[in-house]
Design a protein around this motif. Structure first.
Motif, mmCIF file in Angstrom:
data_model
loop_
_atom_site.group_PDB
_atom_site.id
_atom_site.type_symbol
_atom_site.label_atom_id
_atom_site.label_comp_id
_atom_site.label_asym_id
_atom_site.label_seq_id
_atom_site.Cartn_x
_atom_site.Cartn_y
_atom_site.Cartn_z
ATOM 1 N N ALA A 120 0.603 -2.273 -1.433
ATOM 2 C CA ALA A 120 1.834 -2.039 -2.173
ATOM 3 C C ALA A 120 1.502 -2.067 -3.657
ATOM 4 O O ALA A 120 1.228 -3.140 -4.206
ATOM 5 N N GLU A 121 1.488 -0.884 -4.257
ATOM 6 C CA GLU A 121 1.071 -0.729 -5.640
ATOM 7 C C GLU A 121 -0.323 -1.336 -5.783
ATOM 8 O O GLU A 121 -1.245 -0.866 -5.180
ATOM 9 N N GLY A 122 -0.492 -2.420 -6.521
ATOM 10 C CA GLY A 122 -1.823 -3.002 -6.685
ATOM 11 C C GLY A 122 -2.109 -4.176 -5.777
ATOM 12 O O GLY A 122 -3.170 -4.776 -5.855
ATOM 13 N N ASP A 123 -1.160 -4.537 -4.916
ATOM 14 C CA ASP A 123 -1.322 -5.694 -4.042
ATOM 15 C C ASP A 123 -1.870 -5.283 -2.684
ATOM 16 O O ASP A 123 -1.426 -4.293 -2.104
ATOM 17 N N VAL A 124 -2.809 -6.082 -2.166
ATOM 18 C CA VAL A 124 -3.423 -5.799 -0.867
ATOM 19 C C VAL A 124 -3.069 -6.929 0.099
ATOM 20 O O VAL A 124 -3.329 -8.103 -0.184
ATOM 21 N N TYR A 125 -2.475 -6.570 1.223
ATOM 22 C CA TYR A 125 -2.094 -7.526 2.258
ATOM 23 C C TYR A 125 -2.860 -7.210 3.531
ATOM 24 O O TYR A 125 -3.211 -6.062 3.788
ATOM 25 N N GLU B 5 0.667 8.103 -3.651
ATOM 26 C CA GLU B 5 2.082 8.479 -3.640
ATOM 27 C C GLU B 5 2.949 7.422 -2.970
ATOM 28 O O GLU B 5 4.158 7.558 -2.913
ATOM 29 N N GLY B 6 2.347 6.403 -2.394
ATOM 30 C CA GLY B 6 3.112 5.347 -1.748
ATOM 31 C C GLY B 6 3.397 5.597 -0.278
ATOM 32 O O GLY B 6 4.045 4.787 0.367
ATOM 33 N N GLU B 7 2.919 6.702 0.258
ATOM 34 C CA GLU B 7 3.126 6.995 1.670
ATOM 35 C C GLU B 7 1.847 6.736 2.439
ATOM 36 O O GLU B 7 0.749 6.922 1.932
ATOM 37 N N THR B 8 2.014 6.319 3.682
ATOM 38 C CA THR B 8 0.852 6.078 4.533
ATOM 39 C C THR B 8 0.163 7.407 4.822
ATOM 40 O O THR B 8 0.799 8.347 5.299
ATOM 41 N N PRO B 9 -1.146 7.493 4.523
ATOM 42 C CA PRO B 9 -1.860 8.755 4.796
ATOM 43 C C PRO B 9 -2.055 8.972 6.297
ATOM 44 O O PRO B 9 -1.911 8.049 7.099
ATOM 45 N N MET C 181 -9.355 -0.776 -3.612
ATOM 46 C CA MET C 181 -8.156 -0.750 -2.776
ATOM 47 C C MET C 181 -6.898 -0.811 -3.641
ATOM 48 O O MET C 181 -5.949 -0.039 -3.430
ATOM 49 N N SER C 182 -6.886 -1.703 -4.625
ATOM 50 C CA SER C 182 -5.732 -1.846 -5.515
ATOM 51 C C SER C 182 -5.507 -0.586 -6.333
ATOM 52 O O SER C 182 -4.370 -0.140 -6.504
ATOM 53 N N GLU C 183 -6.582 -0.030 -6.861
ATOM 54 C CA GLU C 183 -6.474 1.197 -7.659
ATOM 55 C C GLU C 183 -5.911 2.339 -6.819
ATOM 56 O O GLU C 183 -5.054 3.087 -7.278
#
Length: 175
Positions: free
Chosen positions: A10-15, A157-161, A149-151
């Motif tokens: 999510a944006e620059g955050d990795v979960y 675009e925010g959508e799952t590829p 990953m963050s970059e």
């Protein structure tokens, strides 16, 4: 926000797993360490103390699982049309996965929700596990990998590829 393998970016955050909300369990990967989130789990496991990250209880994508999701959606829709006052079954929680964080003398089990409704492909599971292992190879490797990953999360675009692109990303991050 986008799902790539077992990761939610999510944006620059990795979960790891789905991004938690409220008191839901989750895990965020930061430059400082593995951050446990949610009710009944909290704290930071610093990277210098983490010797291994392994994921278990990962739901595998299958025709049976896909059919089950479609059946549940159909049943919920029919029940809601017939009896509108029945609680919506769509509120059922997704499967829980377990991230094992190994450090000297201890292993911590952190719960995360699966982000993929029908499970993950075997290839994405394998690549995601390799990426988790890569994060424990040292500070420089972890920093470079999390930064990539963050970059990607900030510039996507925010959508799952699609599947092939997710696999390509996982391969490049794990290389």
């Amino acid at each position: 926000m986008a799902m790539v393998g077992l990761f939610w970016i999510a944006e620059g955050d990795v979960y790891v797993g789905a991004k938690p909300s409220g008191l839901a369990p989750g895990v965020r990967l930061t430059p400082e360490g593995v951050v446990a989130l949610g009710d009944r789990q909290s704290g930071v496991h610093l990277w210098e103390d983490v010797s291994a990250l392994t994921m278990t209880d990962v739901p595998v994508k299958s025709l049976v699982r896909q059919a089950g999701v479609i059946k549940n959606l159909a049943v919920t829709m029919v029940v809601n049309l017939a009896i509108p006052m029945v609680p919506d079954r769509a509120d059922e929680a997704p499967p829980l996965m377990t991230l094992h964080v190994t450090s000297p003398g201890a292993e911590h089990e952190l719960s995360v929700y699966a982000a993929a409704a029908v499970g993950y492909s075997p290839t994405e599971i394998e690549l995601s596990r390799a990426l988790l292992a890569r994060l424990t190879e040292g500070a420089a490797t972890m920093t470079t990998t999390l930064t990539a990953m963050s970059e990607w999360g900030r510039t996507s675009e925010g959508e799952t590829p699609r599947g092939a692109e997710r696999e390509r990303l996982l391969r490049s991050w794990a290389a």
